[in-house]
Write an enzyme that holds these catalytic residues in place. Sequence first.
Site, PDB file in Angstrom:
ATOM      1  N   HIS A 260      57.805  21.121  27.837  1.00 51.83           N
ATOM      2  CA  HIS A 260      58.131  20.913  26.423  1.00 51.83           C
ATOM      3  C   HIS A 260      57.888  22.193  25.615  1.00 51.83           C
ATOM      4  CE1 HIS A 260      58.269  18.415  22.654  1.00 51.83           C
ATOM      5  NE2 HIS A 260      57.509  19.397  22.216  1.00 51.83           N
ATOM      6  N   GLU A 261      56.671  22.726  25.722  1.00 48.96           N
ATOM      7  CA  GLU A 261      56.336  23.921  24.936  1.00 48.96           C
ATOM      8  C   GLU A 261      57.161  25.117  25.394  1.00 48.96           C
ATOM      9  OE1 GLU A 261      54.741  23.458  22.248  1.00 48.96           O
ATOM     10  OE2 GLU A 261      54.007  21.451  22.756  1.00 48.96           O
ATOM     11  N   HIS A 264      60.330  25.106  23.533  1.00 47.97           N
ATOM     12  CA  HIS A 264      60.180  25.694  22.192  1.00 47.97           C
ATOM     13  C   HIS A 264      60.207  27.219  22.291  1.00 47.97           C
ATOM     14  CE1 HIS A 264      59.402  22.324  19.533  1.00 47.97           C
ATOM     15  NE2 HIS A 264      58.419  21.850  20.284  1.00 47.97           N
ATOM     16  N   GLU A 290      62.672  21.051  18.042  1.00 47.92           N
ATOM     17  CA  GLU A 290      62.302  19.907  18.884  1.00 47.92           C
ATOM     18  C   GLU A 290      63.451  19.540  19.834  1.00 47.92           C
ATOM     19  OE1 GLU A 290      59.273  19.049  18.942  1.00 47.92           O
ATOM     20  OE2 GLU A 290      59.158  17.081  19.884  1.00 47.92           O
TER      21      GLU A 290
HETATM   22 MG    MG Z   1      57.316  19.891  19.969  1.00 47.12          MG
END
Ligand code: MG
Length: 492
Positions: A260-261, A264, A290
């Site tokens: 997830h990170e 980003h 996101e």
């Molecule tokens: Mg996030």
Amino acid sequence: MNQIVKAYKPMWSLNHAISLMGWDFETYMPSKGTEERGVADSQLHLLHKDLLLNKDFVGLVESAKKLEGLNDLEKGIVRVLNREITKQLKIPKELTEAESLERIRGNMTWRMAREKSDFMMYKPHLEKMIDIKKQIAEKIGYEKHPYDALLDSFEEELTVDELDNVFGDLTPRLQKIIKKLVDTGSPFLKESKLAKSNYDIQRVDELNHDILTILQYDMKRFRMDVSTHPFTETMSLNDVRITTRYEGIDFKKSISSTIHEAGHALYDLQCDQSLSMTPLQGGSSLALHESQSRFWENIVGRSLPFVQLIAPLIRKQVTFANRATDDELFLYFNNINADYIRVDADEVTYNLHIALRYEIEKKIFGDELSVSEIPEFWNDRMEQLLGVRPNKDSQGVLQDTHWSSGLFGYFPTYTLGNLVSALIVSKMRKDLKDYEVEIRRGNFKPIREWLRLKIHRYGSIYAPKALLNKTLNEGYNPDYFVTYIETKYLAS
Ligand code: MG
């Protein structure tokens, strides 16, 4: 325009320092350094505000607004700076100070209240913060709903009308999908025993780094550390850092946080270098950011070909999983469980958590719900939406940090991000015929390049809706997400 970019450089440098301090605070700072770090941080913010509202600088932006024949990049610089200046001018200093003070006090009390599961303890702070936010909304101004003013500060041009449409459509469709899964006794509902064994943190850390290598992260411009709540911090386009978490149990949470990170981070790493140190550096909005993290975490990271790709690494590093089949691992990564806690939610139920927070925030700022009524309303609605009723406030109204930090209007960007992640994969599959084959082979170049061309390279040149419209020819349309979920969870 060169003059503006040059005059902006001290502000960029302050942001650079603030980011580095923020990263350090969450990772390596000794715990007793909090007090002085808080002072340094707020002083740098004040300095930034002084520079931004300096007459000469505001004058430069004002005259640039009147220029004709600006290119898209120049228009973007004027748009972003004008937005920031206007907002700062509208909110009086006293309100900004009151909010930052309440943020610290409220957040500290919230932590204790959550531990004790005692809403009454936190209630006066929530009331105070809501009061401050209502005043801020009035100062910023709005056309229809006071909540619009707060929404727009997180997601440019986002309104209650728009979100009513999104959730009005999305919520019942998700509820229908969940009902079908339950009625058919879906294998996705069965909890895997892999979730219940303790793992060796060092070995899962190695596993996470192996996954970053597979995803081709350049460790000369990127690094990963550890924190309780994972985050991404961008110092510059050539220094982007993420953190992940290790709870020692249920290893998919650590892997998912890492991916997830990293999603980003990729957004900022692939931003065009010509935007470096300008107001346009980095992603266009929270929702688009996101969309990138959720695309990698869920759409790629929880797909069968990706699970197949990393399965040998998992079997090597997670001893109790050494005999798990690809299908067992796939079901483990995609287990659906309607539960109280948003951050642990699967991709099917997740947006129902956001629907609940949206509804409550809208009612708070529309003066339809008092603070005393929130816990009960929360529990009632959660039962209607997800079929579970929190037994205590720490499982309900006290679970998230956002409100204590003054973040009202933030939650909806999570759902918009999910919607856009599904829109992206739908469009991407049309361009990359071998999308799944490439994932299975561990070749992520075509996917990264597609994202770079359609989204990343533009930084914040365009407002989020304008960018979606320009390169994907769509908006926040829930159809793509619902189709994605139905195909993945109901088709088999
Ligand atoms: Mg996030």
